[in-house]
Design a protein around this motif. Structure first.
Motif, PDB file in Angstrom:
ATOM      1  N   ARG A  51      -4.800 -35.478 -10.387  1.00 36.99           N
ATOM      2  CA  ARG A  51      -5.627 -34.502  -9.664  1.00 36.99           C
ATOM      3  C   ARG A  51      -5.790 -34.896  -8.199  1.00 36.99           C
ATOM      4  NH1 ARG A  51      -8.650 -34.546 -14.465  1.00 36.99           N
ATOM      5  NH2 ARG A  51     -10.121 -36.031 -13.569  1.00 36.99           N
ATOM      6  N   GLN A  52      -5.958 -36.190  -7.957  1.00 40.39           N
ATOM      7  CA  GLN A  52      -6.087 -36.649  -6.576  1.00 40.39           C
ATOM      8  C   GLN A  52      -4.809 -36.357  -5.790  1.00 40.39           C
ATOM      9  OE1 GLN A  52      -8.743 -37.733  -5.057  1.00 40.39           O
ATOM     10  NE2 GLN A  52      -7.660 -38.051  -3.111  1.00 40.39           N
ATOM     11  N   SER A  53      -3.666 -36.599  -6.450  1.00 39.20           N
ATOM     12  CA  SER A  53      -2.393 -36.302  -5.789  1.00 39.20           C
ATOM     13  C   SER A  53      -2.258 -34.817  -5.487  1.00 39.20           C
ATOM     14  CB  SER A  53      -1.235 -36.770  -6.677  1.00 39.20           C
ATOM     15  OG  SER A  53       0.006 -36.414  -6.124  1.00 39.20           O
ATOM     16  N   ALA A  75      -2.377 -30.280  -1.720  1.00 39.03           N
ATOM     17  CA  ALA A  75      -3.022 -29.058  -1.243  1.00 39.03           C
ATOM     18  C   ALA A  75      -3.430 -29.186   0.216  1.00 39.03           C
ATOM     19  CB  ALA A  75      -4.232 -28.733  -2.111  1.00 39.03           C
ATOM     20  N   GLN A  76      -3.922 -30.384   0.604  1.00 38.66           N
ATOM     21  CA  GLN A  76      -4.310 -30.594   1.991  1.00 38.66           C
ATOM     22  C   GLN A  76      -3.104 -30.497   2.921  1.00 38.66           C
ATOM     23  OE1 GLN A  76      -6.336 -34.283   2.614  1.00 38.66           O
ATOM     24  NE2 GLN A  76      -6.878 -33.837   4.739  1.00 38.66           N
ATOM     25  N   LEU A  77      -1.971 -31.106   2.474  1.00 39.07           N
ATOM     26  CA  LEU A  77      -0.757 -31.003   3.287  1.00 39.07           C
ATOM     27  C   LEU A  77      -0.302 -29.547   3.400  1.00 39.07           C
ATOM     28  CD1 LEU A  77       1.284 -34.071   1.962  1.00 39.07           C
ATOM     29  CD2 LEU A  77       0.149 -33.838   4.185  1.00 39.07           C
ATOM     30  N   ALA A  78      -0.404 -28.811   2.282  1.00 46.19           N
ATOM     31  CA  ALA A  78      -0.018 -27.402   2.332  1.00 46.19           C
ATOM     32  C   ALA A  78      -0.903 -26.626   3.293  1.00 46.19           C
ATOM     33  CB  ALA A  78      -0.097 -26.803   0.925  1.00 46.19           C
ATOM     34  N   ARG A  79      -2.215 -26.955   3.301  1.00 44.07           N
ATOM     35  CA  ARG A  79      -3.122 -26.278   4.228  1.00 44.07           C
ATOM     36  C   ARG A  79      -2.765 -26.606   5.672  1.00 44.07           C
ATOM     37  NH1 ARG A  79      -7.287 -28.047   2.204  1.00 44.07           N
ATOM     38  NH2 ARG A  79      -7.790 -29.733   3.646  1.00 44.07           N
ATOM     39  N   GLN A  80      -2.408 -27.862   5.927  1.00 46.55           N
ATOM     40  CA  GLN A  80      -2.007 -28.228   7.281  1.00 46.55           C
ATOM     41  C   GLN A  80      -0.756 -27.478   7.706  1.00 46.55           C
ATOM     42  OE1 GLN A  80      -1.609 -32.475   7.155  1.00 46.55           O
ATOM     43  NE2 GLN A  80      -3.817 -32.871   7.150  1.00 46.55           N
ATOM     44  N   ARG A  81       0.204 -27.365   6.750  1.00 45.29           N
ATOM     45  CA  ARG A  81       1.408 -26.609   7.093  1.00 45.29           C
ATOM     46  C   ARG A  81       1.071 -25.148   7.375  1.00 45.29           C
ATOM     47  NH1 ARG A  81       3.861 -29.858   2.973  1.00 45.29           N
ATOM     48  NH2 ARG A  81       3.482 -28.223   1.436  1.00 45.29           N
TER      49      ARG A  81
END
Length: 760
Positions: A353-355, A360-366
């Protein structure tokens, strides 16, 4: 249903396709054997054709030997008669000598000196004389032999006279030749002349000679030199006929085989394959039964172990011949340890879940980066649309002026045409990118030479190269570089690369285009000594809307679509494109790799946005009635867009009787400003040599222009642009396209010779 029944059904499911495939294979074997028999007919036709052709070739050789006879050279026809008779020496082959007028001098069927029938000109004489080489006749009547014959004739010159020397053959001669072909006795061997008449056959009586060939055979022989067709044979049965036409004589050899002889006999490979199939099926059934019993015993053992575990007992240690059952038994014994592993699984799930959160955070940044790219694209789109709209609006207003002379009207129309064409190219690029990224582009594939593609692309980009005074060097191979592709799209790829290099290379730069091939790959590279590509931009230089650092002079322009379109089109052609650069100021190299075929500038932008924005550092009355005509002013207009500058200057001169001086770069404006002492400066921000902000600062630094009205007329209309304009010393900020009334209203606030202060 018991496990044993399942196993039997499984074996049946496996064996039924095998049986079907085996039957199909047997049919293939039968077909292959039949094809082999048909191939034997073809080979027989070729063999008979070689025999007949060799016989005719031997006859021609014999005629050449006779033609060199000394007896004929000295006119001793009696002696030559004996030589000719000895050379033929067969009741079905005889020699003939005719003079050039067609008179028969001797025939070896008749005694030497005997009176011979002098009929009309022999049919083959004219053919021999016309060809001046050995000639094989069709089937013709023999006046001496009294039967149908064929002849090989040759023109001869000896002793100062011209003759036609020939050898004639009766049907029996070729009938004996066919008997030596070594074919099956029930096969029909026919020789036909050029007219399709039967010369000889191994089957049938002599009365068949001269009979016409079947129409189907004649038609097939007309279409092809050799072939095969189904045909009724002379014995009345159906058969297959292979034919071959002799290259020199034009005769046709046909070999017919009865249909029954082409059917592969039973037995042989088919019988062996069928027996092997039956044996395999029986063996498979026996093996299936044995394995079924063993599987049933193993599963019963597993059921007993599961029952023991349900009662709380440790299952006994057992082994079977099935690995999976052994693993099941071991798993039942280790059920307790599996419970402990469940907790470890929960911990692992937490890590997972942490991964997922990190992903998800990287996807949001993209996504945020993509939004920023979209915002930058929309800002640049607004700028690129405002630039052509400004001269269009000005020219349209100029056309509305009363008493407009034809020269200015024609110029205004030309301005509108050029700017509309520019906007159309922008829209075309956007539509191209949209269609390519959605997979809606269909390539018109054909064999193309990349050298021709380069020539077309160079021609398209020549105006931009000449405008920026670049030196373009082409390195093209002397051999064709053939690929399979769409000529228009490949031209677009090369033109986009050249345009990109031209825009990002300072004037008087060097651009080199190289084309070559190695192995199975064609390589096209475009290198320049321009601005280069920074390391952070290089990995995404082919992404949509990616551009180098945006400069205020926007000499490059564009929407960041060209290279994205290049990559998409190259990938559609099965190729790759890459870019390399040592960094800023080091130039760049773009290389396209396309698979070789073996064997075998304008920028573009979207449609106009109906919403236009304008703002100013000061807010003059925009919606008021048109002002009264001000006093004539000296106006200096600086804009690198020639159409925009000239059309606006013509408008100011026509509408306000102002004296307008127009410059297209900042250096010229600075040089002449002190001399002309204008009352108003109208400056574009995006100038090629110095941006408008710096030009405004330098003008404000000159004492005589400390209070002169400075107007920023530019396509940059965001709030940050207005703040920069105020800081640089501009009094007004007007976004393109500006309404002429707005500019005239700003000029109306100016009073000549310092009558009032500048409007604040």
């Amino acid at each position: 249903m018991q496990i044993r029944a399942y196993l039997y059904l499984m074996a049946a499911a496996i064996l039924v396709p095998v049986i079907l495939f085996a039957g199909f294979a047997l049919r293939l074997i039968e077909g292959a054997e039949t094809d082999l028999e048909r191939a034997r007919v073809v080979r027989a036709a070729d063999r008979v054709a070689l025999l007949v052709d060799a016989e005719l070739a031997a006859t021609r050789s014999a005629l050449r030997v006779l033609a060199a006879s000394p007896s004929l050279a000295r006119g001793d026809l009696d002696a030559f008669y004996e030589e000719a008779k000895a050379a033929t020496g067969s009741p079905d082959a005889w020699g003939v000598l005719l003079d050039e007028n067609g008179r028969m001098l001797f025939n070896t069927l008749a005694p030497s000196g005997a009176a011979l029938p002098q009929e009309a000109l022999p049919p083959f004489l004219s053919s021999v004389l016309a060809a001046q080489r050995p000639f094989v006749t069709e089937l013709i009547p023999g006046y001496v032999s009294g039967r149908m014959m064929t002849a090989v004739g040759m023109p001869v010159s000896a002793g100062g006279r011209r003759y036609v020397l020939g050898v004639a053959y009766g049907a029996e001669h070729f009938r004996r030749l066919l008997a030596e072909a070594g074919t099956r006795p029930d096969w029909q061997l026919d020789i036909l002349d050029r007219a399709g008449k039967l010369v000889a056959s191994n089957l049938g009586s002599a009365e068949l000679v001269g009979q016409e060939a079947p129409a189907a055979l004649a038609a097939a022989a007309t279409r092809s030199r050799e072939g095969m067709l189904g045909l009724a044979l002379r014995n009345g049965g159906e058969g297959t006929v292979a034919f071959s036409r002799l290259p020199d004589s034009g005769w046709l050899v046909a070999v017919g085989a009865p249909a029954a002889s082409l059917i592969a006999p039973p037995g042989g490979a088919r019988r062996a394959a069928a027996l092997a199939l039956v044996a395999a099926l029986l063996g498979a059934a026996a093996v299936s039964a044995s394995f079924g019993r063993g599987h049933a015993r193993a599963i019963r053992s597993a059921l007993e172990a599961a029952s023991s575990l349900g009662r709380g007992e440790l299952p006994p240690q057992r082994r079977s011949r099935i690995v999976e059952i052994d693993r099941l038994l071991a798993a039942l014994r280790q059920a307790g340890s599996e419970l402990r592993r469940t907790q470890a699984t929960r911990d692992s799930a937490g890590s997972e879940r942490q991964s997922q959160l990190e992903h998800a955070q990287l996807a949001r940044q993209r996504a945020e980066e993509e939004n920023r790219a979209k915002d930058q694209f929309l800002a640049m789109l607004g700028h690129e649309l405002r630039n052509p709209l400004a001269p269009i609006g000005t020219a349209a207003q100029l056309l509305k002026m009363p008493d407009l002379d034809s020269h200015r009207a024609r110029y205004a129309a030309d301005v509108i045409g050029r700017q509309v064409e520019h906007m159309n190219r922008l829209l075309s690029d956007m539509l191209d990118v949209s269609r390519v990224t959605r997979g809606l582009v269909t390539l018109n594939l054909e064999d193309v030479d990349l050298r021709n593609i380069v020539e077309r692309a160079v021609e398209q980009t020549r105006p931009l190269m000449e405008e920026r005074q670049h030196r373009l060097e082409l390195r093209l191979p002397s051999q064709a570089v053939m690929v399979r592709g769409d000529q228009t799209r490949l031209t677009q790829v090369v033109a986009n690369l050249l345009t990109n290099s031209a825009k990002y290379t300072p004037p008087h730069g060097a651009i080199q285009l190289s084309l070559g091939s190695a192995g199975n790959e064609a390589t096209l590279s475009v290198a320049d000594d321009g601005e280069g590509i920074t390391p952070d931009l290089l990995p995404r230089v082919f992404d949509l809307f990616s551009q180098g650092e945006r400069k205020a002079d926007r000499a490059q322009g564009g929407l960041g679509l060209g290279l994205a379109l290049v990559r998409s089109l190259v990938q559609l052609h099965g190729g790759e494109v890459d870019a390399s650069s040592p960094g800023s100021g080091g130039g760049s190299i773009f290389t396209v790799h396309l698979p070789l075929k073996h064997e075998l500038a304008a920028l573009a932008a979207p449609a106009p946005n109906p919403r236009r924005g304008r703002d100013s550092v000061r807010d003059p009355a925009r919606n008021s009635a048109p002002p009264a005509l001000p006093a004539a002013l000296r106006v200096m207009l600086v804009d690198d867009n020639i159409d925009a500058a000239v059309s606006l200057s013509l408008l100011l001169e026509a509408a306000g009787d102002h004296l307008v001086s127009t410059y297209y770069d900042a250096a010229s404006a600075l040089e002449w400003a002190a001399f002309e002492r204008p009352d108003v400066f109208i400056l574009d921000i995006g100038l090629p040599d110095m941006n408008g902000y710096e030009l405004a600062r330098r003008l404000r630094a000159m004492p005589e222009f400390a209070d002169t009205l400075l107007i920023a007329l530019t396509g940059y209309g965001q709030l940050a642009d207005k703040v920069r304009a105020r800081e640089a010393g501009f009094d007004l900020h007007i976004a393109k396209p500006a309404e002429p009334e707005e500019i005239l209203a700003a000029l109306a606030t100016v009073k000549v010779a310092g009558e009032t202060e500048r409007v604040e």
